[in-house]
Design a protein around this motif. Structure first.
Motif, PDB file in Angstrom:
ATOM      1  N   SER A   1     -10.315   7.615 -53.289  1.00  0.00           N
ATOM      2  CA  SER A   1      -9.042   8.268 -52.954  1.00  0.00           C
ATOM      3  C   SER A   1      -7.853   7.586 -53.621  1.00  0.00           C
ATOM      4  O   SER A   1      -6.892   8.255 -53.999  1.00  0.00           O
ATOM      5  CB  SER A   1      -8.851   8.301 -51.442  1.00  0.00           C
ATOM      6  OG  SER A   1      -8.763   7.003 -50.925  1.00  0.00           O
TER       7      SER A   1
ATOM      8  N   ASP B   1     -10.596   3.411 -49.999  1.00  0.00           N
ATOM      9  CA  ASP B   1      -9.780   3.771 -51.168  1.00  0.00           C
ATOM     10  C   ASP B   1     -10.540   3.727 -52.486  1.00  0.00           C
ATOM     11  O   ASP B   1      -9.947   3.871 -53.535  1.00  0.00           O
ATOM     12  CB  ASP B   1      -8.515   2.910 -51.218  1.00  0.00           C
ATOM     13  CG  ASP B   1      -8.809   1.504 -51.694  1.00  0.00           C
ATOM     14  OD1 ASP B   1      -9.983   1.104 -51.627  1.00  0.00           O
ATOM     15  OD2 ASP B   1      -7.875   0.811 -52.112  1.00  0.00           O
TER      16      ASP B   1
ATOM     17  N   ARG C   1      -7.463  12.904 -50.735  1.00  0.00           N
ATOM     18  CA  ARG C   1      -6.662  12.142 -51.696  1.00  0.00           C
ATOM     19  C   ARG C   1      -6.007  10.939 -51.075  1.00  0.00           C
ATOM     20  O   ARG C   1      -5.655   9.991 -51.752  1.00  0.00           O
ATOM     21  CB  ARG C   1      -5.550  13.038 -52.232  1.00  0.00           C
ATOM     22  CG  ARG C   1      -5.925  13.855 -53.423  1.00  0.00           C
ATOM     23  CD  ARG C   1      -4.761  14.744 -53.754  1.00  0.00           C
ATOM     24  NE  ARG C   1      -3.884  14.081 -54.682  1.00  0.00           N
ATOM     25  CZ  ARG C   1      -3.771  14.457 -55.956  1.00  0.00           C
ATOM     26  NH1 ARG C   1      -4.468  15.454 -56.398  1.00  0.00           N
ATOM     27  NH2 ARG C   1      -2.953  13.836 -56.763  1.00  0.00           N
ATOM     28  N   SER C   2      -5.763  11.043 -49.752  1.00  0.00           N
ATOM     29  CA  SER C   2      -4.975   9.992 -49.122  1.00  0.00           C
ATOM     30  C   SER C   2      -5.877   8.965 -48.444  1.00  0.00           C
ATOM     31  O   SER C   2      -6.700   9.302 -47.592  1.00  0.00           O
ATOM     32  CB  SER C   2      -4.019  10.629 -48.121  1.00  0.00           C
ATOM     33  OG  SER C   2      -3.849   9.787 -47.031  1.00  0.00           O
ATOM     34  N   THR C   3      -5.714   7.716 -48.855  1.00  0.00           N
ATOM     35  CA  THR C   3      -6.503   6.643 -48.271  1.00  0.00           C
ATOM     36  C   THR C   3      -6.226   6.527 -46.774  1.00  0.00           C
ATOM     37  O   THR C   3      -7.126   6.270 -45.981  1.00  0.00           O
ATOM     38  CB  THR C   3      -6.157   5.313 -48.966  1.00  0.00           C
ATOM     39  OG1 THR C   3      -6.313   5.500 -50.362  1.00  0.00           O
ATOM     40  CG2 THR C   3      -7.065   4.210 -48.513  1.00  0.00           C
TER      41      THR C   3
ATOM     42  N   SER D   1     -13.643   9.681 -48.880  1.00  0.00           N
ATOM     43  CA  SER D   1     -12.771   9.192 -49.941  1.00  0.00           C
ATOM     44  C   SER D   1     -12.794  10.136 -51.147  1.00  0.00           C
ATOM     45  O   SER D   1     -11.799  10.278 -51.849  1.00  0.00           O
ATOM     46  CB  SER D   1     -13.220   7.784 -50.332  1.00  0.00           C
ATOM     47  OG  SER D   1     -12.346   7.214 -51.246  1.00  0.00           O
TER      48      SER D   1
ATOM     49  N   VAL E   1      -8.285   9.002 -44.885  1.00  0.00           N
ATOM     50  CA  VAL E   1      -9.685   8.577 -44.788  1.00  0.00           C
ATOM     51  C   VAL E   1      -9.833   7.546 -43.676  1.00  0.00           C
ATOM     52  O   VAL E   1     -10.708   7.641 -42.817  1.00  0.00           O
ATOM     53  CB  VAL E   1     -10.165   7.972 -46.123  1.00  0.00           C
ATOM     54  CG1 VAL E   1     -11.577   7.444 -45.984  1.00  0.00           C
ATOM     55  CG2 VAL E   1     -10.091   8.999 -47.233  1.00  0.00           C
TER      56      VAL E   1
ATOM     57  N   SER F   1      -7.479   9.002 -56.968  1.00  0.00           N
ATOM     58  CA  SER F   1      -6.910  10.350 -56.987  1.00  0.00           C
ATOM     59  C   SER F   1      -5.423  10.320 -56.672  1.00  0.00           C
ATOM     60  O   SER F   1      -4.644  11.045 -57.277  1.00  0.00           O
ATOM     61  CB  SER F   1      -7.583  11.265 -55.962  1.00  0.00           C
ATOM     62  OG  SER F   1      -8.917  10.991 -55.844  1.00  0.00           O
ATOM     63  N   SER F   2      -5.015   9.474 -55.705  1.00  0.00           N
ATOM     64  CA  SER F   2      -3.610   9.525 -55.325  1.00  0.00           C
ATOM     65  C   SER F   2      -2.720   8.875 -56.384  1.00  0.00           C
ATOM     66  O   SER F   2      -1.609   9.329 -56.623  1.00  0.00           O
ATOM     67  CB  SER F   2      -3.391   8.902 -53.944  1.00  0.00           C
ATOM     68  OG  SER F   2      -3.871   7.600 -53.907  1.00  0.00           O
TER      69      SER F   2
END
Lengths: 305, 326
Positions: free
Chosen positions: B131, B128, B243-245, B239, B248, B134-135
């Motif tokens: 990401s 994360d 966008r989504s941890t 990451s 990833v 970003s999220s």
């Protein structure tokens, strides 16, 4: 206004995604100490434009100059003059307000602790600044967002939908705050919004944007004066219409209501004539057009979506 | 740059990820320490003696019995033969391969965590780094400061390297400290064999030499760190891209688990050796266990890992500096 120096200059800005042109040839300027409104419905390209102004999205063509610095070529110097909130002020929820400000202060050389205190006082968050942001209300987050935007003493402030999610009190407070910053500190402020009433109350000039194009840039007074309407509720309508049409322009008529242009001098005399001729006047209302009306007017029948 | 790394470290600490890592390691070490204690106890009961020679002899006899039975594949037979000759070597040289003691536990624990546990811990911390920004949207705050984009990603890279180092060190420290309470803290100077080489199915012992256990552990920690950095670099790239941890983590999890499964079944699919996840068990080369695919060696695996790691970083930096942020 025109003799003041320009702070933000946008020239022929375009953005294509794939083959789709999202932003078409935008050009406008911000003057020192001016609040500039960016008005358009959702999906008209406001946020994309704002993101291009702060370097989050690269334009396909066109230029953005901030105090003479070319944003794409000289990013550091250009962005140094800008403070912004893009959409909602997103902050680290697990840090306190103060720690959030420290994070941003560390990224800009030369910001002292005293400056942090100053902006906290400015937005009135002294009491809660050491609580974690996840406990903040939306209004407090918005204020912390403003605090971080002001941290580097920007000359241009870019606020995307600054009153989004605020209660009426918060909206008013925000409005006054924006006016003060422009008038007292001579900051140029660009405010985007989809609410005409909001733009009307705080901006000096406004650009109306639709489908990625600016369809009009004008001072707020001009724009509204040209668009203000008088709603006449009359009985009998046909007779009243005949009388009104002698002095005013009739735009539409439905269910006993006649809509004419706003002409301050003639309203009283027209009313007098109506009454004299036996037409019952139930109401005379001066109305601001809704954004939708304004759009239909300006784009010639094109609706918001 | 120091300021940027400082920022990242504060976020990392305040997100409490590192505490979770330490807790996971501690729980795992407790589990394995207890399991090994039980194993030693039951062995004692079964054999009625604590003598490791008898135990090792027993193991060799068992393996030889299996070798004599029909119905085992050639590959498996080859592996068992290698194992037997290694064990016989230990017996002849009078070296106890599993002498209990915290350093031994630590050595085995690190060996076994290198291809799954350690990469997972690295993924938990690194997934994360970008990401989450970003999220949640804080990426907009980062990228509208007067700081070049590559410097921001570089500070995240340094944070990744620091976290991996921290994880590897806690892995070593906790496995030593906790298991020592049961097995005792001595054994640093125990001689360990290394330098086994496998050519075809022969165990080549010409280069075999004895080194003290602490040297061996140091080598292992170095290799583990290298694997951690590679996995970290690949996770960092994902990451940046996603966008989504959770996505990833999902991708990395799938890659790591498929790697663990693949290394057990790919000996006939030769080009699989270019996957990074098949090359994670680099400690096997120094302990003398066979490589999953012919043609793999310590140098080969390290090069494959280095190339994957570097390529990931190049992609991460190019994407991060160019992408439009919505």
């Amino acid at each position: 206004m025109t003799d003041l120096p320009s702070t933000l200059v946008v020239k022929n800005l375009c953005k294509k995604i794939g083959r789709k042109e999202i932003i078409k040839n935008l050009s406008f300027e911000l003057k020192e100490g001016e609040v500039f409104g960016f008005l358009g419905p959702n999906g008209s390209g406001k946020t994309t434009t704002v993101r291009m102004l702060v370097g989050l999205i690269k334009p396909t063509s066109g230029e953005v100059h901030i105090y003479g610095h070319h944003l794409q070529k000289d990013f550091i110097k250009a962005i140094d003059n800008i403070g912004c909130i893009v959409e909602n002020p997103e902050l680290y929820p697990y840090l306190t307000g103060w720690e959030n400000l420290q994070q941003f202060a560390r990224m800009v050389p030369g910001i002292k602790k005293a400056r942090l205190k100053e902006v906290v006082d400015l937005v009135g968050l002294q009491n809660r600044i050491h609580d974690t942001v996840k406990t903040y209300s939306l209004g407090m987050r918005q204020r912390l967002g403003i605090a971080q935007a002001l941290l580097g003493k920007p000359k241009v402030l870019i606020l995307d939908e600054p009153t989004n999610g605020l209660d009426p009190g918060g909206i008013r407070e925000m409005r006054e705050f924006i006016r003060t910053l422009a008038e007292r500190d001579k900051i140029s402020i660009l405010v985007s919004s989809h609410l005409l009433s909001e733009i009307q109350l705080m901006c000096d000039r406004v650009a109306i944007i639709s489908k990625g194009q600016i369809i009009k840039i004008d001072s707020v007074e001009h724009l509204l004066a040209a668009q203000e309407r008088v709603w006449w509720t009359l009985d009998p309508v046909a007779e009243g219409k005949q009388i009104i049409s002698k002095t005013m322009t009739i735009f539409s008529e439905k269910e006993g209501v006649i809509v004419t242009n706003y002409d301050e001098k003639n309203i009283a005399s027209v009313n007098e004539t109506l009454v004299r001729k036996g037409v019952r006047v139930h109401g005379i209302e001066v109305k601001l057009p809704t954004l939708e009306d304004l759009f239909i007017e300006l784009t010639g029948g094109e609706t918001i979506d | 740059m120091i300021n940027l790394v400082h920022n990242e470290m504060i976020k990392l600490v305040r997100k409490k990820r590192l505490y979770v890592i330490i807790a996971i390691i501690a729980v795992l070490v407790f589990l394995f320490t207890y399991a090994q204690m039980k194993q030693v106890e039951s062995m004692q009961e079964r054999l009625g003696t604590m003598d490791w020679r008898t135990e090792l002899q027993q193991e060799i006899t068992n393996t030889q019995n299996r070798l004599n039975s029909s119905g085992i594949s050639d590959e498996w037979r080859g592996y068992l033969q290698i194992q037997v000759s290694q064990q016989q070597y230990y017996l002849e040289q009078d070296i106890n391969p599993s002498a209990p003691g915290a350093p031994t536990f630590m050595r085995v624990f690190i060996e076994n965590s290198i291809d799954l546990v350690l990469p997972l811990l690295v993924v938990v911390v690194v997934a994360d780094l970008v990401s989450s920004e970003s999220s949640v949207g804080t990426i907009k705050m980062l990228l509208t400061r007067p700081v070049k984009r590559w410097r921001i990603l570089f500070s995240k890279l340094l944070t990744m390297i620091l976290s991996v180092s921290f994880i590897v060190l806690s892995l070593g420290f906790l496995s030593y400290a906790i298991s020592g309470a049961v097995f005792g803290y001595s054994g640093w100077n125990l001689p360990i064999l290394t330098g086994f080489a496998i050519e075809g199915e022969e165990l080549v012992t010409t280069n075999v030499r004895l080194i003290e256990q602490w040297q061996y552990i140091l080598m292992e920690l170095g290799l583990t760190w290298f694997v951690g950095i590679t996995v970290g670099a690949i996770t960092l790239m994902l990451s940046v891209i996603m966008r989504s941890t959770a996505a990833v983590m999902g991708v990395m999890l799938a890659a790591l688990i498929s790697g663990a499964i693949l290394s057990n079944m790919v000996s006939s699919w030769e080009s699989a050796k270019y996957f990074f996840m098949v090359n994670l068990r680099v400690t096997n080369y120094i302990s003398g266990m066979g490589a999953p695919i012919d043609g793999m060696s310590l140098g080969f695996s390290l090069s494959v890992l280095a190339i994957w790691g570097l390529a990931a970083l190049v992609i991460a930096f190019i994407t991060f500096t160019r992408k439009d942020v919505y």
